[in-house]
Write an enzyme that holds these catalytic residues in place. Structure first.
Site, PDB file in Angstrom:
ATOM      1  N   TYR A  11      57.831  25.141  77.241  1.00 18.66           N
ATOM      2  CA  TYR A  11      58.617  25.881  78.240  1.00 18.66           C
ATOM      3  C   TYR A  11      58.989  24.982  79.428  1.00 18.66           C
ATOM      4  O   TYR A  11      60.118  25.020  79.919  1.00 18.66           O
ATOM      5  CB  TYR A  11      57.791  27.083  78.690  1.00 18.66           C
ATOM      6  CG  TYR A  11      58.454  28.052  79.632  1.00 18.66           C
ATOM      7  CD1 TYR A  11      59.356  29.003  79.163  1.00 18.66           C
ATOM      8  CD2 TYR A  11      58.159  28.047  80.993  1.00 18.66           C
ATOM      9  CE1 TYR A  11      59.942  29.924  80.023  1.00 18.66           C
ATOM     10  CE2 TYR A  11      58.729  28.956  81.863  1.00 18.66           C
ATOM     11  CZ  TYR A  11      59.619  29.902  81.372  1.00 18.66           C
ATOM     12  OH  TYR A  11      60.191  30.811  82.231  1.00 18.66           O
TER      13      TYR A  11
ATOM     14  N   LYS B  18      62.685  24.125  80.646  1.00 14.70           N
ATOM     15  CA  LYS B  18      63.160  24.490  81.985  1.00 14.70           C
ATOM     16  C   LYS B  18      63.558  23.270  82.813  1.00 14.70           C
ATOM     17  O   LYS B  18      64.445  23.357  83.672  1.00 14.70           O
ATOM     18  CB  LYS B  18      62.108  25.330  82.701  1.00 14.70           C
ATOM     19  CG  LYS B  18      61.933  26.737  82.082  1.00 14.70           C
ATOM     20  CD  LYS B  18      63.253  27.472  81.927  1.00 14.70           C
ATOM     21  CE  LYS B  18      63.096  28.970  81.757  1.00 14.70           C
ATOM     22  NZ  LYS B  18      64.403  29.627  81.516  1.00 14.70           N
TER      23      LYS B  18
HETATM   24  P1  NAI Z   1      61.856  39.063  79.684  1.00 14.14           P
HETATM   25  O1  NAI Z   1      60.998  38.627  78.552  1.00 14.14           O
HETATM   26  O2  NAI Z   1      61.500  40.292  80.424  1.00 14.14           O
HETATM   27  O3  NAI Z   1      63.372  39.171  79.225  1.00 14.14           O
HETATM   28  C1  NAI Z   1      63.971  38.151  78.463  1.00 14.14           C
HETATM   29  C2  NAI Z   1      65.079  38.758  77.625  1.00 14.14           C
HETATM   30  O4  NAI Z   1      65.669  37.703  76.847  1.00 14.14           O
HETATM   31  C3  NAI Z   1      64.560  39.824  76.625  1.00 14.14           C
HETATM   32  O5  NAI Z   1      65.319  41.009  76.741  1.00 14.14           O
HETATM   33  C4  NAI Z   1      64.746  39.148  75.274  1.00 14.14           C
HETATM   34  O6  NAI Z   1      65.024  40.047  74.215  1.00 14.14           O
HETATM   35  C5  NAI Z   1      65.919  38.213  75.555  1.00 14.14           C
HETATM   36  N1  NAI Z   1      65.984  37.134  74.567  1.00 14.14           N
HETATM   37  C6  NAI Z   1      64.967  36.395  74.089  1.00 14.14           C
HETATM   38  N2  NAI Z   1      65.404  35.557  73.142  1.00 14.14           N
HETATM   39  C7  NAI Z   1      66.736  35.779  73.010  1.00 14.14           C
HETATM   40  C8  NAI Z   1      67.737  35.215  72.179  1.00 14.14           C
HETATM   41  N3  NAI Z   1      67.460  34.256  71.280  1.00 14.14           N
HETATM   42  N4  NAI Z   1      69.015  35.680  72.308  1.00 14.14           N
HETATM   43  C9  NAI Z   1      69.306  36.663  73.192  1.00 14.14           C
HETATM   44  N5  NAI Z   1      68.390  37.222  74.009  1.00 14.14           N
HETATM   45  C10 NAI Z   1      67.118  36.783  73.916  1.00 14.14           C
HETATM   46  O7  NAI Z   1      61.897  37.786  80.670  1.00 14.14           O
HETATM   47  P2  NAI Z   1      62.228  37.681  82.232  1.00 14.14           P
HETATM   48  O8  NAI Z   1      60.952  37.549  82.956  1.00 14.14           O
HETATM   49  O9  NAI Z   1      63.216  38.681  82.647  1.00 14.14           O
HETATM   50  O10 NAI Z   1      62.890  36.212  82.250  1.00 14.14           O
HETATM   51  C11 NAI Z   1      64.288  35.977  82.277  1.00 14.14           C
HETATM   52  C12 NAI Z   1      64.524  34.481  82.444  1.00 14.14           C
HETATM   53  O11 NAI Z   1      63.917  34.017  83.645  1.00 14.14           O
HETATM   54  C13 NAI Z   1      63.947  33.632  81.319  1.00 14.14           C
HETATM   55  O12 NAI Z   1      64.804  32.525  81.052  1.00 14.14           O
HETATM   56  C14 NAI Z   1      62.645  33.157  81.914  1.00 14.14           C
HETATM   57  O13 NAI Z   1      62.213  31.972  81.301  1.00 14.14           O
HETATM   58  C15 NAI Z   1      63.038  32.946  83.371  1.00 14.14           C
HETATM   59  N6  NAI Z   1      61.927  32.949  84.305  1.00 14.14           N
HETATM   60  C16 NAI Z   1      61.105  34.059  84.436  1.00 14.14           C
HETATM   61  C17 NAI Z   1      60.063  34.023  85.331  1.00 14.14           C
HETATM   62  C18 NAI Z   1      59.123  35.198  85.529  1.00 14.14           C
HETATM   63  O14 NAI Z   1      58.140  35.028  86.282  1.00 14.14           O
HETATM   64  N7  NAI Z   1      59.349  36.340  84.941  1.00 14.14           N
HETATM   65  C19 NAI Z   1      59.788  32.828  86.154  1.00 14.14           C
HETATM   66  C20 NAI Z   1      60.711  31.755  85.923  1.00 14.14           C
HETATM   67  C21 NAI Z   1      61.741  31.822  85.051  1.00 14.14           C
END
Ligand code: NAI
Length: 251
Positions: free
Chosen positions: A152, A156
């Site tokens: 990851y 990132k």
């Molecule tokens: P989440 O897990 O709640 O939502 C991620 C969404 O991406 C899900 O709806 C999932 O179905 C979708 N997804 C996964 N693989 C996919 C694919 N191959 N094609 C289309 N959609 C796909 O995650 P969250 O927390 O909302 O994170 C969103 C972004 O922010 C991610 O890139 C994550 O790495 C980044 N992020 C999140 C942090 C956190 O603390 N929650 C911190 C830093 C970055």
């Protein structure tokens, strides 16, 4: 009359992506709510529609070239040319290096990097034709290194290099590219991490808040606010930047 801008937000069925999609709709854009499963996007689309906005659900795996091409074509047909792209879709497959499988590595790199590459590649043509575009990529504080996240953190950190290169290549066409690197944000992703390490989500949130300068846990809307700025007219002279939205400085 000005025509509505069309934004694509990937991974928008829930969490940060859902908040970003709702915010861009509030800002006046038509939004393609893209996620793995079209039905799962319903909740976000309904929230946007209920607030008077315009959105469509699109099912696609961002790491699959054919699905990305088909999704962008469908969005073009249904909403018009996409000129705002938020590469938010993400997954985690945490493990210490000696236990991390090749599949853990490939899957994480595939969704974040291959996914952002494919989406950007197939959207940029529409932005170039419009002479205007905005790409916002989701990085993370994990880009700076995080135990158990070799895959990851590499993805990132890669998002940051990718963003800067897009900024250099696409700037002459009126297109900016920026990255947002969130710290802890309360979503299903971090809820799953709390479960995996056997801590209640509330305790996990409290502990994360205590580690920040502002003593707060981040919410999806905190990231949506930053995306709103980068995606808007006001950010035309800001490109190739990484904004840490983490409740304090990071090192
Ligand atoms: P989440 O897990 O709640 O939502 C991620 C969404 O991406 C899900 O709806 C999932 O179905 C979708 N997804 C996964 N693989 C996919 C694919 N191959 N094609 C289309 N959609 C796909 O995650 P969250 O927390 O909302 O994170 C969103 C972004 O922010 C991610 O890139 C994550 O790495 C980044 N992020 C999140 C942090 C956190 O603390 N929650 C911190 C830093 C970055």
């Amino acid at each position: 009359m000005t025509t509505q801008k069309v934004a694509i937000v990937t991974g928008a069925a829930r969490g940060i992506g859902s908040a970003v999609a709702q915010r861009l709709a509030q800002d006046g854009m038509s939004v393609a709510v893209l996620d793995l499963n079209e039905d799962a996007c319903r909740h976000t689309v309904d929230a946007i529609t209920a607030a008077g906005g315009h959105a469509v659900a699109v099912g696609a795996d961002v790491s699959d070239e054919d699905q990305v091409i088909a999704a962008v074509d469908r969005i073009l047909e249904r909403l018009g040319a996409p000129t705002v792209l938020v590469n938010n879709a993400g997954i985690i497959r945490d493990n210490l290096l000696f236990k991390m499988t090749v599949d853990d590595w490939d899957t994480v790199l595939g969704v974040h990097l291959r996914g952002a590459f494919l989406m950007s590649k197939f959207c940029q043509r529409h932005m170039v034709e419009a002479g205007w575009g905005r790409i916002v990529n989701l990085s993370s504080t994990s880009a700076l290194g995080n135990r158990g996240q070799a895959n990851y953190s590499a993805a990132k950190a890669g998002m940051q290099g990718f963003t800067k290169t897009l900024a250099l290549e696409l700037g002459r066409f009126g297109i900016t590219a920026n990255a947002i690197a969130p710290g802890f944000i309360a979503t299903d992703m971090t809820r799953a991490t709390a479960e995996r390490i056997g801590v209640s989500f509330d305790d996990f949130i409290d502990a994360a808040a205590q580690e920040t300068a502002v003593k707060l846990a981040g919410q999806p809307e905190d990231i949506a606010n930053a995306v709103s700025f980068f995606a808007g007219e006001a950010a035309r002279y800001v490109s190739g930047q990484v904004l840490y939205v983490a409740g304090g400085p990071v090192d």
